[in-house]
Design a protein around this motif. Structure first.
Motif, PDB file in Angstrom:
ATOM      1  N   VAL A 217       0.846  -1.202   0.000  1.00 45.99           N
ATOM      2  CA  VAL A 217       0.000   0.000   0.000  1.00 45.99           C
ATOM      3  C   VAL A 217       0.880   1.250   0.000  1.00 45.99           C
ATOM      4  O   VAL A 217       0.597   2.226  -0.712  1.00 45.99           O
ATOM      5  CB  VAL A 217      -0.936  -0.015   1.223  1.00 45.99           C
ATOM      6  CG1 VAL A 217      -1.707   1.297   1.331  1.00 45.99           C
ATOM      7  CG2 VAL A 217      -1.887  -1.195   1.151  1.00 45.99           C
ATOM      8  N   MET A 218       1.963   1.232   0.772  1.00 44.87           N
ATOM      9  CA  MET A 218       2.865   2.391   0.812  1.00 44.87           C
ATOM     10  C   MET A 218       3.489   2.650  -0.555  1.00 44.87           C
ATOM     11  O   MET A 218       3.574   3.798  -1.005  1.00 44.87           O
ATOM     12  CB  MET A 218       3.966   2.168   1.854  1.00 44.87           C
ATOM     13  CG  MET A 218       4.932   3.333   2.004  1.00 44.87           C
ATOM     14  SD  MET A 218       6.218   3.040   3.242  1.00 44.87           S
ATOM     15  CE  MET A 218       5.219   2.943   4.729  1.00 44.87           C
ATOM     16  N   GLN A 219       3.926   1.590  -1.245  1.00 45.60           N
ATOM     17  CA  GLN A 219       4.491   1.755  -2.578  1.00 45.60           C
ATOM     18  C   GLN A 219       3.442   2.264  -3.560  1.00 45.60           C
ATOM     19  O   GLN A 219       3.741   3.074  -4.444  1.00 45.60           O
ATOM     20  CB  GLN A 219       5.068   0.424  -3.064  1.00 45.60           C
ATOM     21  CG  GLN A 219       6.311  -0.014  -2.315  1.00 45.60           C
ATOM     22  CD  GLN A 219       6.732  -1.424  -2.669  1.00 45.60           C
ATOM     23  OE1 GLN A 219       5.893  -2.293  -2.905  1.00 45.60           O
ATOM     24  NE2 GLN A 219       8.035  -1.672  -2.697  1.00 45.60           N
ATOM     25  N   GLY A 220       2.205   1.807  -3.394  1.00 46.91           N
ATOM     26  CA  GLY A 220       1.135   2.297  -4.250  1.00 46.91           C
ATOM     27  C   GLY A 220       0.885   3.777  -4.059  1.00 46.91           C
ATOM     28  O   GLY A 220       0.687   4.517  -5.038  1.00 46.91           O
ATOM     29  N   THR A 233      -2.355   9.534   5.832  1.00 43.30           N
ATOM     30  CA  THR A 233      -2.361   8.079   5.652  1.00 43.30           C
ATOM     31  C   THR A 233      -3.176   7.399   6.740  1.00 43.30           C
ATOM     32  O   THR A 233      -3.399   6.181   6.663  1.00 43.30           O
ATOM     33  CB  THR A 233      -0.915   7.528   5.671  1.00 43.30           C
ATOM     34  OG1 THR A 233      -0.281   7.902   6.904  1.00 43.30           O
ATOM     35  CG2 THR A 233      -0.119   8.062   4.485  1.00 43.30           C
ATOM     36  N   ARG A 234      -3.622   8.163   7.734  1.00 43.47           N
ATOM     37  CA  ARG A 234      -4.491   7.590   8.755  1.00 43.47           C
ATOM     38  C   ARG A 234      -5.903   7.440   8.180  1.00 43.47           C
ATOM     39  O   ARG A 234      -6.393   8.314   7.482  1.00 43.47           O
ATOM     40  CB  ARG A 234      -4.540   8.482   9.990  1.00 43.47           C
ATOM     41  CG  ARG A 234      -3.200   8.585  10.719  1.00 43.47           C
ATOM     42  CD  ARG A 234      -3.334   9.463  11.945  1.00 43.47           C
ATOM     43  NE  ARG A 234      -2.077   9.569  12.665  1.00 43.47           N
ATOM     44  CZ  ARG A 234      -1.902  10.284  13.777  1.00 43.47           C
ATOM     45  NH1 ARG A 234      -2.937  10.957  14.286  1.00 43.47           N
ATOM     46  NH2 ARG A 234      -0.721  10.330  14.374  1.00 43.47           N
ATOM     47  N   GLY A 235      -6.491   6.325   8.509  1.00 43.32           N
ATOM     48  CA  GLY A 235      -7.859   6.125   8.047  1.00 43.32           C
ATOM     49  C   GLY A 235      -7.967   5.809   6.563  1.00 43.32           C
ATOM     50  O   GLY A 235      -9.017   6.030   5.944  1.00 43.32           O
ATOM     51  N   LEU A 236      -6.875   5.301   5.989  1.00 46.16           N
ATOM     52  CA  LEU A 236      -6.954   4.865   4.585  1.00 46.16           C
ATOM     53  C   LEU A 236      -8.057   3.825   4.425  1.00 46.16           C
ATOM     54  O   LEU A 236      -8.330   3.044   5.334  1.00 46.16           O
ATOM     55  CB  LEU A 236      -5.633   4.246   4.145  1.00 46.16           C
ATOM     56  CG  LEU A 236      -4.469   5.155   3.766  1.00 46.16           C
ATOM     57  CD1 LEU A 236      -3.254   4.297   3.434  1.00 46.16           C
ATOM     58  CD2 LEU A 236      -4.830   6.018   2.563  1.00 46.16           C
ATOM     59  N   PRO A 252      -6.388  -0.751   5.605  1.00 44.86           N
ATOM     60  CA  PRO A 252      -5.202  -1.607   5.498  1.00 44.86           C
ATOM     61  C   PRO A 252      -4.031  -1.048   6.298  1.00 44.86           C
ATOM     62  O   PRO A 252      -4.028   0.114   6.723  1.00 44.86           O
ATOM     63  CB  PRO A 252      -4.886  -1.533   4.006  1.00 44.86           C
ATOM     64  CG  PRO A 252      -5.235  -0.115   3.642  1.00 44.86           C
ATOM     65  CD  PRO A 252      -6.441   0.238   4.504  1.00 44.86           C
ATOM     66  N   LYS A 253      -3.024  -1.913   6.495  1.00 41.91           N
ATOM     67  CA  LYS A 253      -1.733  -1.441   6.990  1.00 41.91           C
ATOM     68  C   LYS A 253      -0.891  -1.016   5.795  1.00 41.91           C
ATOM     69  O   LYS A 253      -1.088  -1.488   4.675  1.00 41.91           O
ATOM     70  CB  LYS A 253      -1.027  -2.558   7.757  1.00 41.91           C
ATOM     71  CG  LYS A 253      -1.782  -3.035   8.982  1.00 41.91           C
ATOM     72  CD  LYS A 253      -1.040  -4.182   9.652  1.00 41.91           C
ATOM     73  CE  LYS A 253      -1.819  -4.688  10.865  1.00 41.91           C
ATOM     74  NZ  LYS A 253      -1.128  -5.839  11.529  1.00 41.91           N
ATOM     75  N   LEU A 254       0.069  -0.137   6.033  1.00 40.76           N
ATOM     76  CA  LEU A 254       0.868   0.392   4.935  1.00 40.76           C
ATOM     77  C   LEU A 254       1.733  -0.686   4.280  1.00 40.76           C
ATOM     78  O   LEU A 254       2.106  -0.548   3.102  1.00 40.76           O
ATOM     79  CB  LEU A 254       1.752   1.540   5.421  1.00 40.76           C
ATOM     80  CG  LEU A 254       1.015   2.832   5.786  1.00 40.76           C
ATOM     81  CD1 LEU A 254       1.992   3.888   6.286  1.00 40.76           C
ATOM     82  CD2 LEU A 254       0.226   3.367   4.599  1.00 40.76           C
ATOM     83  N   ASP A 262      -7.766  -3.087  -6.787  1.00 43.15           N
ATOM     84  CA  ASP A 262      -7.985  -2.387  -5.519  1.00 43.15           C
ATOM     85  C   ASP A 262      -8.178  -0.894  -5.778  1.00 43.15           C
ATOM     86  O   ASP A 262      -7.553  -0.316  -6.676  1.00 43.15           O
ATOM     87  CB  ASP A 262      -6.786  -2.579  -4.580  1.00 43.15           C
ATOM     88  CG  ASP A 262      -6.851  -3.895  -3.821  1.00 43.15           C
ATOM     89  OD1 ASP A 262      -7.864  -4.597  -3.944  1.00 43.15           O
ATOM     90  OD2 ASP A 262      -5.870  -4.212  -3.108  1.00 43.15           O
ATOM     91  N   VAL A 263      -9.030  -0.283  -4.960  1.00 40.34           N
ATOM     92  CA  VAL A 263      -9.238   1.165  -5.026  1.00 40.34           C
ATOM     93  C   VAL A 263      -8.853   1.748  -3.665  1.00 40.34           C
ATOM     94  O   VAL A 263      -9.445   1.393  -2.635  1.00 40.34           O
ATOM     95  CB  VAL A 263     -10.703   1.520  -5.359  1.00 40.34           C
ATOM     96  CG1 VAL A 263     -10.872   3.039  -5.414  1.00 40.34           C
ATOM     97  CG2 VAL A 263     -11.114   0.888  -6.691  1.00 40.34           C
ATOM     98  N   ILE A 264      -7.845   2.622  -3.662  1.00 39.31           N
ATOM     99  CA  ILE A 264      -7.366   3.243  -2.423  1.00 39.31           C
ATOM    100  C   ILE A 264      -7.995   4.624  -2.297  1.00 39.31           C
ATOM    101  O   ILE A 264      -7.929   5.446  -3.230  1.00 39.31           O
ATOM    102  CB  ILE A 264      -5.831   3.374  -2.418  1.00 39.31           C
ATOM    103  CG1 ILE A 264      -5.171   2.013  -2.646  1.00 39.31           C
ATOM    104  CG2 ILE A 264      -5.355   3.997  -1.112  1.00 39.31           C
ATOM    105  CD1 ILE A 264      -3.659   2.101  -2.795  1.00 39.31           C
TER     106      ILE A 264
END
Length: 271
Positions: A217-220, A233-236, A252-254, A262-264
């Motif tokens: 998720v962090m790389q995304g 990034t809180r509450g993603l 999710p976790k980072l 997936d839709v972030i």
């Protein structure tokens, strides 16, 4: 008088020489084009210009040549077809020492279709008998930037339809090239679109992006330029469809791994 050991060594030498010649001839034959139905060829016989013929290989794999009539060449390499025609001319007493040349003019029989996410999709001839999957991908200009890493090959082998999925990066990462399959006429190579994921909300570059292998998720988020000054990034939230097609929404976790489609959603900071 030659001793037995010397004769034995000489015999072994001759056998090795014949083996090398045979292997070289087989390798040369594999590099020759294999004739197929619809191909148009020009056949010439050295010092016999009256026998020069342009003819088409029929659907049954035969062609017609002066003096010898119909002859089966379908599935033969051009080198083998030359030997076959020469033998018929010699055995029939028409030419004592025939030197035959078979030149393909139009290749229509042995073609491979390359479809999907490649730079030059289309139908391409099998110019040699040992052409492989990576050779044909290169002929089609390689996999496009939007193409997936996995290539699908569909074709007929021994009268049965086969379907293979080949992971191209893994193919080159290892020394085992057994999955770089040899192609046959009528094969279809399909490169599907690469899996994608989507980002919207408070990010620098919202939109759709290619999902790389084991992307977190962090790389995304980093691919999308990171959050804006108002984003956090809180509450993603990730919206993900399950096997039944239902959308699941979770935080999710980072370091969690993203999945295809997936839709972030990056929310706005409250402070």
């Amino acid at each position: 008088m030659t001793s037995t050991p010397v004769r034995l060594i000489f015999a072994v030498f001759l056998m090795a020489l014949v083996g090398i010649y045979s292997s070289t001839a087989d390798a040369a034959d594999e590099r020759e084009y294999v004739l197929g139905p619809g191909d148009i060829v020009r056949i010439t016989v050295f010092q016999n210009p009256d026998l020069t013929t342009e003819t088409r290989v029929s659907e049954s794999g035969t062609l017609t040549f002066p003096l010898i009539g119909s002859i089966q060449v379908g599935g033969q390499s051009t080198l083998t077809a030359e030997k076959t025609i020469a033998a018929r001319l010699r055995d029939g007493g028409f030419v004592l020492q025939p030197q035959v040349n078979v030149l393909p003019l139009q290749i229509r029989g042995n073609q491979v279709a390359v479809l999907g996410q490649v730079n030059r999709p289309g139908r391409f001839p099998l110019e040699t008998a040992n052409l492989r999957l990576t050779d044909m991908l290169a002929t089609a200009g390689g996999i496009a930037a939007s193409g997936a890493d996995t290539v699908v090959l569909i074709g007929m082998r021994e009268g049965k339809q086969v379907r293979r999925e080949i992971d191209v990066p893994t193919l080159f990462a290892s020394a085992d090239l057994s999955n770089d399959l040899r192609l046959s006429g009528g094969d279809i190579i399909y490169v599907q679109r690469a899996p994608m994921y989507y980002i919207y909300g408070e990010v620098q570059r919202p939109g759709a992006f290619r999902l790389e292998r084991r992307m977190s998720v962090m790389q995304g988020l980093a691919t999308g330029g990171g959050t804006t000054l108002r984003g956090t990034t809180r509450g993603l939230r990730i919206h993900r469809r399950d096997a039944e097609g239902n959308v699941q929404v979770f935080e999710p976790k980072l370091d969690d791994l993203l999945q295809a489609d997936d839709v972030i959603h990056v929310r706005e900071s409250l402070f």
